[in-house]
Design a protein around this motif. Structure first.
Motif, PDB file in Angstrom:
ATOM      1  N   LEU A  84       0.823  -1.207   0.000  1.00 40.27           N
ATOM      2  CA  LEU A  84       0.000   0.000   0.000  1.00 40.27           C
ATOM      3  C   LEU A  84       0.858   1.259   0.000  1.00 40.27           C
ATOM      4  O   LEU A  84       0.593   2.217  -0.740  1.00 40.27           O
ATOM      5  CB  LEU A  84      -0.923   0.000   1.226  1.00 40.27           C
ATOM      6  N   ILE A 351      -5.952   5.375   1.404  1.00 43.40           N
ATOM      7  CA  ILE A 351      -5.982   4.127   2.171  1.00 43.40           C
ATOM      8  C   ILE A 351      -7.405   3.650   2.430  1.00 43.40           C
ATOM      9  O   ILE A 351      -7.654   2.470   2.698  1.00 43.40           O
ATOM     10  CB  ILE A 351      -5.210   4.306   3.500  1.00 43.40           C
ATOM     11  N   ASN A 356      -8.587  -0.439  -1.631  1.00 44.96           N
ATOM     12  CA  ASN A 356      -7.689  -0.656  -0.502  1.00 44.96           C
ATOM     13  C   ASN A 356      -8.425  -1.105   0.745  1.00 44.96           C
ATOM     14  O   ASN A 356      -7.869  -1.822   1.583  1.00 44.96           O
ATOM     15  CB  ASN A 356      -6.882   0.611  -0.235  1.00 44.96           C
ATOM     16  N   THR A 359      -8.611  -4.804   0.432  1.00 44.15           N
ATOM     17  CA  THR A 359      -7.347  -5.420   0.823  1.00 44.15           C
ATOM     18  C   THR A 359      -7.182  -5.432   2.335  1.00 44.15           C
ATOM     19  O   THR A 359      -6.914  -6.479   2.944  1.00 44.15           O
ATOM     20  CB  THR A 359      -6.172  -4.655   0.178  1.00 44.15           C
TER      21      THR A 359
END
Length: 440
Positions: A84, A351, A356, A359
């Motif tokens: 990330l 983020i 994301n 994830t």
């Protein structure tokens, strides 16, 4: 500037150190829950969201990010952060100094670092920390960096939990939601159809009486634990509240008193265990088959699926005047002393975008704060069910004194259950104690 920062921090730091912060920490270290790693599917948004100038490529410099360990370290969490961070750096040209800090003493660590002008640009907090930091002007108002359109994809309760007095301070990355998890063996013994479980207080009380008659406790009430997991959900369901952003004390309103009356009834009629006055948990009773139901979340599902003490079924949150429950929200916030606030805000948006979040929450097994990212639970029916209940989940008392209010109310409830005062008296004394706290 540093001297003024130290002045701001003095009182807050003392309060945080001397308060019951650690008593609340079990709540805010969000529960991990069971499930296999699933491949992401559905529509995704990748990369960074636009900055206020509309071009993330114009960012530069560096930022420092502090996060916590959200798993036991065996799930690939470390590699996730490396990927990330690397992707954000490649997209924006901003260097990210990432550090994972422990949960213990995190308030003191963050405050000490910020006071020294050396703190992170981005760090992780929960809703009962956020307004304290906002009132002390320690965190960044990101309203200027994030549009309403960018916030529209989030679950409304997550946005409620990350804003204070009309300003957006955090970008939410995870949620939890509690709901009633019933022991199917006990339901079967009681002759109750698992598809026709209680939906409101009256129906639950009728079932509680039936469970008690059969030799079971109906519910777990850990009176020595957090109010988020005990009286608060009932208080919200009754249409009550504790205090609002304008310091109006609501805990002794007629609606709120109904929650005190319900807890008192549960105790006097033996629907909850005898040690409910001061108990910290009733896990052994529940997993040992002595309790009909608990308000559980992912951690309960995790244990039940792994250990299989009995089969279970999850019911929607109860309703009285309203259908509500408790669930925390984890967010990233920006430091008010950041020298690169645009990049900090951009990282927070990046983020928490849908891709994301898939994830992050697939690895950590929390619930995404974006509905479109909840498809990670397509093969996990129990987590998928809990994720549907985040729309009912309130994150506790969002107020600068939220943590310090808890022990005051807890003491009055304990006195009520000991028979020393009525529910109305307990609510009134709670209100008096809160008034003294906020007007000290």
């Amino acid at each position: 500037m540093k001297n003024s920062i130290f002045k701001k921090f003095g009182l807050l730091f003392l309060v945080l150190v001397l308060s019951v912060v650690m008593a609340a920490c079990n709540d805010d270290k969000e529960d991990t829950s069971n499930g296999s790693d699933n491949s992401s599917s559905g529509t995704t948004d990748n990369g960074s969201a636009n900055t206020n100038n509309g071009d993330a490529s114009k960012l530069s410099g560096e930022i420092t990010v502090w996060a916590h360990p959200y798993t036991d370290g065996t799930t690939g969490e470390g590699d996730m952060w490396k990927d990330l961070v690397a992707n954000f750096e490649a997209d924006t040209g901003v260097k990210v100094n990432f550090e994972q800090i422990p949960w213990a003493n995190r308030d003191q660590k963050i405050l000490t670092a910020l006071a020294a002008g050396q703190g992170p640009d981005v760090f992780y907090v929960i809703p009962d920390q956020m307004p304290q930091y906002a009132e002390q002007q320690l965190i960044l108002d990101i309203s200027q960096y994030v549009s309403q359109e960018e916030l529209s994809g989030f679950v409304p309760t997550a946005i409620e939990a990350t804003s204070w007095k009309g300003k957006q301070y955090g970008m939410p990355i995870l949620q939890t939601a509690e709901s009633l998890i019933y022991n199917k063996d006990i339901l079967k013994e009681l002759g109750v159809d698992e598809n026709s479980l209680p939906t409101n207080w009256d129906e639950f009380k009728a079932l509680a009486e039936k469970a008690k008659a059969a030799g079971y406790y109906a519910f777990s009430y850990a009176g020595g634990g957090s109010l988020n997991n005990t009286i608060y959900p009932f208080l919200w369901q009754a249409g009550g509240n504790v205090i609002d952003a304008d310091n109006n004390i609501l805990i002794n309103s007629p609606e709120s008193v109904k929650a005190f009356e319900l807890i008192n009834e549960m105790y006097t009629k033996g629907w909850i265990p005898q040690d409910s006055i001061t108990a910290l948990e009733h896990d052994s009773l529940y997993y040992g088959g002595k309790l009909l139901a608990v308000n559980g979340s992912g951690i309960s599902v995790n244990y039940l699926l792994a250990e299989k003490p009995f089969e279970f079924v999850i019911a929607p949150p109860l309703k009285d005047a309203e259908q509500l429950t408790y669930g925390t929200v984890g967010m990233f916030v920006g430091s008010a002393i950041s020298k690169n606030p645009e990049a900090a805000a951009e990282f927070m948006k990046y983020i928490t975008n849908a891709e994301n979040q898939r994830t992050f929450n697939n690895i950590t097994q929390y619930i995404p704060t974006r509905d479109e990212a909840k498809d990670i639970f397509e093969a996990q029916p129990f987590m998928a069910q809990l994720s549907e209940y985040t729309k009912y989940a309130k994150p506790g008392v969002i107020h600068p004194e939220g943590r310090n209010i808890m022990p005051l109310v807890q003491a009055e409830i304990q006195a009520m259950l000991e028979g020393k005062q009525t529910p109305q008296e307990a609510a009134d004394k709670s209100a008096d104690a809160i008034d003294k706290l906020i007007n000290k």
